[in-house]
Structure formats: structure tokens, C-alpha cells
Design a protein around this motif. Structure first.
Motif, PDB file in Angstrom:
ATOM      1  N   ILE A  41       0.840  -1.189   0.000  1.00 50.70           N
ATOM      2  CA  ILE A  41       0.000   0.000   0.000  1.00 50.70           C
ATOM      3  C   ILE A  41       0.879   1.243   0.000  1.00 50.70           C
ATOM      4  O   ILE A  41       1.965   1.247   0.587  1.00 50.70           O
ATOM      5  CB  ILE A  41      -0.896  -0.015   1.268  1.00 50.70           C
ATOM      6  N   LYS A  42       0.387   2.304  -0.655  1.00 53.64           N
ATOM      7  CA  LYS A  42       1.067   3.604  -0.609  1.00 53.64           C
ATOM      8  C   LYS A  42       0.155   4.566   0.142  1.00 53.64           C
ATOM      9  O   LYS A  42      -0.957   4.844  -0.287  1.00 53.64           O
ATOM     10  CB  LYS A  42       1.345   4.129  -2.018  1.00 53.64           C
ATOM     11  N   ILE A  43       0.646   5.036   1.297  1.00 56.98           N
ATOM     12  CA  ILE A  43      -0.094   6.008   2.104  1.00 56.98           C
ATOM     13  C   ILE A  43       0.475   7.386   1.810  1.00 56.98           C
ATOM     14  O   ILE A  43       1.694   7.582   1.821  1.00 56.98           O
ATOM     15  CB  ILE A  43       0.065   5.709   3.607  1.00 56.98           C
ATOM     16  N   MET A  44      -0.407   8.339   1.541  1.00 59.68           N
ATOM     17  CA  MET A  44       0.028   9.712   1.287  1.00 59.68           C
ATOM     18  C   MET A  44      -0.289  10.578   2.503  1.00 59.68           C
ATOM     19  O   MET A  44      -1.350  10.415   3.125  1.00 59.68           O
ATOM     20  CB  MET A  44      -0.675  10.273   0.049  1.00 59.68           C
ATOM     21  N   PRO A  45       0.612  11.489   2.855  1.00 62.93           N
ATOM     22  CA  PRO A  45       0.389  12.354   4.025  1.00 62.93           C
ATOM     23  C   PRO A  45      -0.929  13.120   3.922  1.00 62.93           C
ATOM     24  O   PRO A  45      -1.266  13.658   2.868  1.00 62.93           O
ATOM     25  CB  PRO A  45       1.575  13.319   3.980  1.00 62.93           C
ATOM     26  N   GLY A  46      -1.677  13.125   5.005  1.00 58.48           N
ATOM     27  CA  GLY A  46      -2.911  13.890   5.074  1.00 58.48           C
ATOM     28  C   GLY A  46      -4.091  13.271   4.343  1.00 58.48           C
ATOM     29  O   GLY A  46      -5.169  13.855   4.312  1.00 58.48           O
ATOM     30  N   LYS A  49      -7.572   7.960   3.003  1.00 59.16           N
ATOM     31  CA  LYS A  49      -7.694   6.662   2.338  1.00 59.16           C
ATOM     32  C   LYS A  49      -6.389   6.282   1.678  1.00 59.16           C
ATOM     33  O   LYS A  49      -5.593   7.131   1.294  1.00 59.16           O
ATOM     34  CB  LYS A  49      -8.772   6.711   1.248  1.00 59.16           C
ATOM     35  N   ALA A  50      -6.194   4.987   1.534  1.00 60.01           N
ATOM     36  CA  ALA A  50      -5.031   4.464   0.817  1.00 60.01           C
ATOM     37  C   ALA A  50      -5.475   3.234   0.044  1.00 60.01           C
ATOM     38  O   ALA A  50      -6.318   2.472   0.514  1.00 60.01           O
ATOM     39  CB  ALA A  50      -3.909   4.112   1.787  1.00 60.01           C
ATOM     40  N   LYS A  51      -4.908   3.052  -1.152  1.00 56.41           N
ATOM     41  CA  LYS A  51      -5.269   1.909  -1.985  1.00 56.41           C
ATOM     42  C   LYS A  51      -4.168   0.859  -1.971  1.00 56.41           C
ATOM     43  O   LYS A  51      -2.991   1.197  -1.913  1.00 56.41           O
ATOM     44  CB  LYS A  51      -5.489   2.346  -3.434  1.00 56.41           C
ATOM     45  N   VAL A  52      -4.595  -0.383  -2.051  1.00 51.07           N
ATOM     46  CA  VAL A  52      -3.638  -1.471  -2.246  1.00 51.07           C
ATOM     47  C   VAL A  52      -3.100  -1.328  -3.664  1.00 51.07           C
ATOM     48  O   VAL A  52      -3.866  -1.268  -4.627  1.00 51.07           O
ATOM     49  CB  VAL A  52      -4.305  -2.850  -2.045  1.00 51.07           C
ATOM     50  N   LYS A  53      -1.786  -1.248  -3.803  1.00 44.24           N
ATOM     51  CA  LYS A  53      -1.149  -1.079  -5.109  1.00 44.24           C
ATOM     52  C   LYS A  53      -0.745  -2.408  -5.723  1.00 44.24           C
ATOM     53  O   LYS A  53      -0.621  -2.530  -6.929  1.00 44.24           O
ATOM     54  CB  LYS A  53       0.076  -0.174  -4.989  1.00 44.24           C
ATOM     55  N   SER A  54      -0.506  -3.406  -4.876  1.00 48.45           N
ATOM     56  CA  SER A  54      -0.104  -4.714  -5.373  1.00 48.45           C
ATOM     57  C   SER A  54      -0.414  -5.759  -4.310  1.00 48.45           C
ATOM     58  O   SER A  54      -0.302  -5.485  -3.120  1.00 48.45           O
ATOM     59  CB  SER A  54       1.390  -4.712  -5.696  1.00 48.45           C
ATOM     60  N   ARG A  55      -0.806  -6.944  -4.749  1.00 47.67           N
ATOM     61  CA  ARG A  55      -1.075  -8.050  -3.835  1.00 47.67           C
ATOM     62  C   ARG A  55      -0.274  -9.253  -4.317  1.00 47.67           C
ATOM     63  O   ARG A  55      -0.343  -9.630  -5.475  1.00 47.67           O
ATOM     64  CB  ARG A  55      -2.559  -8.389  -3.812  1.00 47.67           C
ATOM     65  N   ILE A  56       0.482  -9.853  -3.400  1.00 49.19           N
ATOM     66  CA  ILE A  56       1.277 -11.033  -3.699  1.00 49.19           C
ATOM     67  C   ILE A  56       0.773 -12.185  -2.838  1.00 49.19           C
ATOM     68  O   ILE A  56       0.606 -12.028  -1.624  1.00 49.19           O
ATOM     69  CB  ILE A  56       2.788 -10.779  -3.410  1.00 49.19           C
ATOM     70  N   LEU A  57       0.524 -13.323  -3.472  1.00 48.18           N
ATOM     71  CA  LEU A  57       0.114 -14.527  -2.765  1.00 48.18           C
ATOM     72  C   LEU A  57       1.222 -15.556  -2.903  1.00 48.18           C
ATOM     73  O   LEU A  57       1.801 -15.701  -3.988  1.00 48.18           O
ATOM     74  CB  LEU A  57      -1.179 -15.098  -3.369  1.00 48.18           C
ATOM     75  N   MET A  58       1.517 -16.248  -1.816  1.00 46.87           N
ATOM     76  CA  MET A  58       2.557 -17.279  -1.863  1.00 46.87           C
ATOM     77  C   MET A  58       2.302 -18.355  -0.813  1.00 46.87           C
ATOM     78  O   MET A  58       1.574 -18.130   0.151  1.00 46.87           O
ATOM     79  CB  MET A  58       3.950 -16.667  -1.702  1.00 46.87           C
ATOM     80  N   THR A  59       2.928 -19.495  -1.031  1.00 51.55           N
ATOM     81  CA  THR A  59       2.816 -20.595  -0.074  1.00 51.55           C
ATOM     82  C   THR A  59       3.604 -20.244   1.184  1.00 51.55           C
ATOM     83  O   THR A  59       4.506 -19.385   1.143  1.00 51.55           O
ATOM     84  CB  THR A  59       3.378 -21.895  -0.666  1.00 51.55           C
ATOM     85  N   PRO A  60       3.314 -20.892   2.313  1.00 46.41           N
ATOM     86  CA  PRO A  60       4.106 -20.655   3.519  1.00 46.41           C
ATOM     87  C   PRO A  60       5.599 -20.938   3.300  1.00 46.41           C
ATOM     88  O   PRO A  60       6.448 -20.219   3.830  1.00 46.41           O
ATOM     89  CB  PRO A  60       3.501 -21.624   4.538  1.00 46.41           C
ATOM     90  N   GLU A  61       5.899 -21.954   2.507  1.00 45.51           N
ATOM     91  CA  GLU A  61       7.313 -22.268   2.231  1.00 45.51           C
ATOM     92  C   GLU A  61       7.997 -21.132   1.486  1.00 45.51           C
ATOM     93  O   GLU A  61       9.137 -20.755   1.804  1.00 45.51           O
ATOM     94  CB  GLU A  61       7.418 -23.569   1.414  1.00 45.51           C
ATOM     95  N   HIS A  62       7.312 -20.544   0.500  1.00 48.82           N
ATOM     96  CA  HIS A  62       7.900 -19.423  -0.232  1.00 48.82           C
ATOM     97  C   HIS A  62       7.981 -18.166   0.642  1.00 48.82           C
ATOM     98  O   HIS A  62       8.920 -17.384   0.526  1.00 48.82           O
ATOM     99  CB  HIS A  62       7.117 -19.147  -1.517  1.00 48.82           C
TER     100      HIS A  62
END
Length: 103
Positions: A41-46, A49-62
Motif C-alpha cells: 500500500i502507498k499512504i500519502m500524508p494527510g 484513504k489508501a489503496k492497495v497497489k499490489s497483492r502477492i500470494l505465496m505458499t508458507p514455504e515461499h
């Protein structure tokens, strides 16, 4: 033996759009019994709201491999550039302070 070396190589392609990268100053990590989800996420001062910019999914091993690789790289970075400051120890607020507004 040379043939084995060529078979073990992985050719990774990095497209222009991905190569530009996405800035993130907050990561939220959640998990289930079969996967880890990391939202960048990128939070901007003031800004309220903030948007998720990227989502990564991985196994517990990774995820564990990523943890190890990050620790190794932080150790190398600190050996060359000095200790990275712990933001939480400095008491920096997550909201960055400043005026708030609505869009």
C-alpha cells in the motif's frame, strides 16, 4: 556436465511496466493454513484513504524463503551502509501528521 548447468538455468523476463516498480510504504500481511497474502500500500500524508497497489500470494514455504532472503539482503545492506533505523522505535506516526482533507 555443461548440459546440466544449462538445464538448471531459469530465464526471467522483466517487462517495462513491471520494471518501473510500485512504491509502497506499508505492507499488510495475512495468512491461512495454505497461503500468505501480502498487500503493498502507498499512504500519502494527510489522506484519509489508501489503496492497495499490489497483492502477492505465496505458499508458507515461499514466504519463509522470502523472509530469509530479505534478512540476508538487509544484513548485506547494513554491512555496506550502516544499520537501518527502526521506524517504530523512533515513534513516527503512521498517519504522517499534517492536514487532513477529503477528495
Amino acid at each position: 556436465m555443461n548440459q546440466d548447468n544449462n538445464e538448471n538455468k531459469l530465464n526471467i523476463e522483466l517487462g517495462e511496466e513491471i520494471a518501473e516498480g510500485i512504491y509502497s510504504n506499508l505492507a499488510i500481511i495475512s495468512h491461512s493454513n495454505s497461503e500468505f497474502v501480502i498487500d503493498f500500500i502507498k499512504i500519502m500524508p494527510g489522506m484519509p484513504k489508501a489503496k492497495v497497489k499490489s497483492r502477492i500470494l505465496m505458499t508458507p514455504e515461499h514466504a519463509k524463503r522470502l523472509l530469509s532472503a530479505l534478512q540476508d539482503n538487509i544484513n548485506k545492506y547494513e554491512a555496506n551502509h550502516g544499520k537501518v533505523k527502526d521506524i517504530e522505535a523512533q515513534g513516527i506516526p503512521l498517519s504522517f501528521g499534517g492536514p487532513t482533507g477529503e477528495a
